[in-house]
Design a protein around this motif. Structure first.
Motif, mmCIF file in Angstrom:
data_model
loop_
_atom_site.group_PDB
_atom_site.id
_atom_site.type_symbol
_atom_site.label_atom_id
_atom_site.label_comp_id
_atom_site.label_asym_id
_atom_site.label_seq_id
_atom_site.Cartn_x
_atom_site.Cartn_y
_atom_site.Cartn_z
ATOM 1 N N ALA A 193 16.486 -32.275 -37.080
ATOM 2 C CA ALA A 193 15.699 -31.462 -36.153
ATOM 3 C C ALA A 193 16.049 -29.995 -36.358
ATOM 4 C CB ALA A 193 16.008 -31.863 -34.717
ATOM 5 N N ILE A 194 15.044 -29.152 -36.521
ATOM 6 C CA ILE A 194 15.248 -27.712 -36.621
ATOM 7 C C ILE A 194 15.301 -27.156 -35.204
ATOM 8 C CG2 ILE A 194 14.332 -25.509 -37.451
ATOM 9 C CD1 ILE A 194 12.935 -27.056 -39.704
ATOM 10 N N GLU A 195 16.495 -26.741 -34.772
ATOM 11 C CA GLU A 195 16.680 -26.259 -33.404
ATOM 12 C C GLU A 195 16.550 -24.744 -33.288
ATOM 13 O OE1 GLU A 195 19.503 -29.605 -31.380
ATOM 14 O OE2 GLU A 195 20.526 -27.933 -32.349
ATOM 15 N N ARG A 196 17.024 -24.019 -34.276
ATOM 16 C CA ARG A 196 16.942 -22.559 -34.262
ATOM 17 C C ARG A 196 16.683 -22.076 -35.679
ATOM 18 N NH1 ARG A 196 20.141 -19.918 -30.423
ATOM 19 N NH2 ARG A 196 19.202 -17.986 -31.207
ATOM 20 N N VAL A 197 15.901 -21.008 -35.791
ATOM 21 C CA VAL A 197 15.702 -20.324 -37.067
ATOM 22 C C VAL A 197 15.874 -18.837 -36.816
ATOM 23 C CG1 VAL A 197 14.176 -19.882 -39.023
ATOM 24 C CG2 VAL A 197 14.025 -22.070 -37.800
ATOM 25 N N LEU A 198 16.770 -18.212 -37.549
ATOM 26 C CA LEU A 198 16.993 -16.779 -37.433
ATOM 27 C C LEU A 198 16.670 -16.113 -38.768
ATOM 28 C CD1 LEU A 198 20.437 -16.752 -35.548
ATOM 29 C CD2 LEU A 198 18.128 -16.702 -34.565
ATOM 30 N N GLU A 199 16.142 -14.903 -38.689
ATOM 31 C CA GLU A 199 15.837 -14.106 -39.872
ATOM 32 C C GLU A 199 16.498 -12.735 -39.710
ATOM 33 O OE1 GLU A 199 11.642 -15.192 -41.652
ATOM 34 O OE2 GLU A 199 11.436 -14.889 -39.497
ATOM 35 N N PRO A 200 17.817 -12.672 -39.940
ATOM 36 C CA PRO A 200 18.527 -11.420 -39.680
ATOM 37 C C PRO A 200 18.087 -10.287 -40.592
ATOM 38 C CG PRO A 200 19.930 -13.005 -40.800
ATOM 39 C CD PRO A 200 18.693 -13.740 -40.406
ATOM 40 N N MET A 201 18.169 -9.087 -40.029
ATOM 41 C CA MET A 201 17.852 -7.856 -40.742
ATOM 42 C C MET A 201 19.151 -7.128 -41.067
ATOM 43 S SD MET A 201 14.338 -7.694 -40.333
ATOM 44 C CE MET A 201 13.801 -5.983 -40.295
ATOM 45 N N LEU A 202 19.074 -6.204 -42.007
ATOM 46 C CA LEU A 202 20.215 -5.362 -42.306
ATOM 47 C C LEU A 202 20.528 -4.446 -41.138
ATOM 48 C CD1 LEU A 202 19.622 -4.144 -45.981
ATOM 49 C CD2 LEU A 202 20.956 -6.098 -45.203
ATOM 50 N N ASP A 203 21.794 -4.166 -40.959
ATOM 51 C CA ASP A 203 22.225 -3.137 -40.023
ATOM 52 C C ASP A 203 22.537 -1.895 -40.850
ATOM 53 O OD1 ASP A 203 23.515 -1.440 -38.258
ATOM 54 O OD2 ASP A 203 24.572 -3.058 -37.235
ATOM 55 N N PRO A 204 21.831 -0.776 -40.620
ATOM 56 C CA PRO A 204 22.069 0.421 -41.434
ATOM 57 C C PRO A 204 23.521 0.859 -41.469
ATOM 58 C CG PRO A 204 20.093 0.686 -40.104
ATOM 59 C CD PRO A 204 20.743 -0.589 -39.648
ATOM 60 N N ILE A 205 24.294 0.518 -40.433
ATOM 61 C CA ILE A 205 25.699 0.927 -40.411
ATOM 62 C C ILE A 205 26.505 0.262 -41.534
ATOM 63 C CG2 ILE A 205 26.632 -0.861 -38.889
ATOM 64 C CD1 ILE A 205 28.120 1.403 -37.419
ATOM 65 N N ASP A 206 25.998 -0.863 -42.065
ATOM 66 C CA ASP A 206 26.703 -1.574 -43.135
ATOM 67 C C ASP A 206 26.441 -0.973 -44.517
ATOM 68 O OD1 ASP A 206 27.843 -3.453 -41.422
ATOM 69 O OD2 ASP A 206 26.122 -4.809 -41.582
ATOM 70 N N ILE A 207 25.496 -0.070 -44.616
ATOM 71 C CA ILE A 207 25.111 0.477 -45.918
ATOM 72 C C ILE A 207 25.938 1.730 -46.208
ATOM 73 C CG2 ILE A 207 23.229 1.410 -47.288
ATOM 74 C CD1 ILE A 207 21.342 -0.277 -45.490
ATOM 75 N N PRO A 208 26.743 1.731 -47.253
ATOM 76 C CA PRO A 208 27.592 2.889 -47.548
ATOM 77 C C PRO A 208 26.769 4.143 -47.830
ATOM 78 C CG PRO A 208 28.214 0.968 -48.877
ATOM 79 C CD PRO A 208 26.906 0.642 -48.227
ATOM 80 N N ASP A 209 27.334 5.273 -47.499
ATOM 81 C CA ASP A 209 26.680 6.545 -47.800
ATOM 82 C C ASP A 209 26.456 6.651 -49.308
ATOM 83 O OD1 ASP A 209 26.795 7.238 -45.137
ATOM 84 O OD2 ASP A 209 28.639 8.402 -45.338
ATOM 85 N N GLY A 210 25.247 7.084 -49.666
ATOM 86 C CA GLY A 210 24.919 7.280 -51.068
ATOM 87 C C GLY A 210 24.620 6.009 -51.836
ATOM 88 N N ALA A 211 24.554 4.858 -51.153
ATOM 89 C CA ALA A 211 24.284 3.592 -51.847
ATOM 90 C C ALA A 211 22.875 3.582 -52.418
ATOM 91 C CB ALA A 211 24.465 2.426 -50.885
ATOM 92 N N HIS A 212 22.737 3.012 -53.599
ATOM 93 C CA HIS A 212 21.427 2.850 -54.230
ATOM 94 C C HIS A 212 20.939 1.432 -53.943
ATOM 95 C CE1 HIS A 212 21.750 6.664 -56.368
ATOM 96 N NE2 HIS A 212 22.999 6.327 -56.686
ATOM 97 N N PHE A 213 19.867 1.319 -53.189
ATOM 98 C CA PHE A 213 19.343 -0.004 -52.860
ATOM 99 C C PHE A 213 17.860 0.120 -52.566
ATOM 100 C CE2 PHE A 213 20.113 1.906 -48.810
ATOM 101 C CZ PHE A 213 19.260 1.305 -47.917
ATOM 102 N N ASP A 214 17.193 -1.008 -52.513
ATOM 103 C CA ASP A 214 15.758 -1.063 -52.231
ATOM 104 C C ASP A 214 15.547 -0.722 -50.759
ATOM 105 O OD1 ASP A 214 13.086 -1.700 -51.846
ATOM 106 O OD2 ASP A 214 13.178 -3.548 -53.027
ATOM 107 N N ARG A 215 14.958 0.430 -50.475
ATOM 108 C CA ARG A 215 14.794 0.870 -49.085
ATOM 109 C C ARG A 215 13.918 -0.087 -48.285
ATOM 110 N NH1 ARG A 215 18.634 4.448 -48.023
ATOM 111 N NH2 ARG A 215 17.487 4.807 -46.083
#
Length: 240
Positions: A193-215
């Protein structure tokens, strides 16, 4: 990221294990982990837990911190299991842990052993979802719960890779996207039985300054996290 060698997971983690941190170490993993830990009961005293695809043992340690009586960690990579054992070496409760090499599609564990089964960011390394979910169901007690996560298929569609550096070269581990419809169909066939489904998003605080990533990653879910419950009896036969 074109041109990066895509390796079989066993080969990839043999290279990656030496430098693989023993905790969530990038923004996607931190988002996934927040969602998983939000579903994991805070009190696991008296509970046997299985961590399938345990890697460096991060969820093994979370289960211990919440009082699990016994934690069985399984991973296909002997190098990652060695990494997990090293990370557990200074943990007082490590005597409650068993680490064993094994495949998600054939877990070397008895039936019905765990009240709680965890599987973090591992099923995407498999071409097929249902055999692994069937094994997670098998080792979980009737009525028990399974927390399972994967990289969100949206990321795969945008060309994101599970990449790493080893010996000065960049590699990626093979990953197969599994859509929500795949999860729904497999769970229905298996008696989960599927009881919960979560689709978490990034927290900008986790992204290091100057990091190169797909915005675009800031506006999209980066993981799929499921809370499943094992029903007593799976449905017979394939869906029509």
């Amino acid at each position: 990221m074109s041109g990066i060698p895509i390796l079989d997971p066993v080969e990839a983690y043999a290279l990656w294990a030496e430098t693989y941190p023993a905790q969530a170490h990038n923004p996607v993993m931190r988002a996934e982990e927040r969602a998983m830990l939000g579903l994991l009961p805070s009190d696991l005293r008296g509970i046997t837990v299985v961590d399938a695809g345990c890697g460096s043992g991060r969820y093994v340690r979370h289960a211990l911190a919440r009082g699990a009586a016994r934690v069985h960690g399984v991973d296909i990579s002997p190098e990652m299991l060695a990494r997990a054992a090293k990370a557990l070496a200074g943990v007082d409760t490590a005597s409650r842990v068993d680490l064993v090499q094994g495949d998600l599609e054939a877990l070397p564990l008895p039936d019905d052993m765990a009240a709680m089964t965890l599987c973090g960011l591992s099923v995407g390394h498999l071409d097929e979802l249902e055999p692994a979910l069937g094994e997670l169901r098998r080792v979980t007690q009737p009525g028990g719960r399974i927390l399972c996560s994967d990289v969100h298929p949206t990321g795969h569609a945008l060309g994101w890779l599970r990449d790493f550096k080893a010996g000065g070269q960049r590699f990626a581990a093979r990953h197969t996207p599994h859509l929500y419809s795949d999860w729904h169909a497999a769970c229905l066939r298996l008696g989960l039985a599927i009881e919960r489904v979560l689709e978490p998003m990034l927290d900008p605080i986790d992204i290091p300054d100057g990091a190169h990533f797909d915005r675009r990653a800031l506006d999209l879910p980066v993981a799929l996290v499921f809370q499943l419950r094992r029903l007593p009896i799976p449905l017979p036969g394939p869906l029509p």
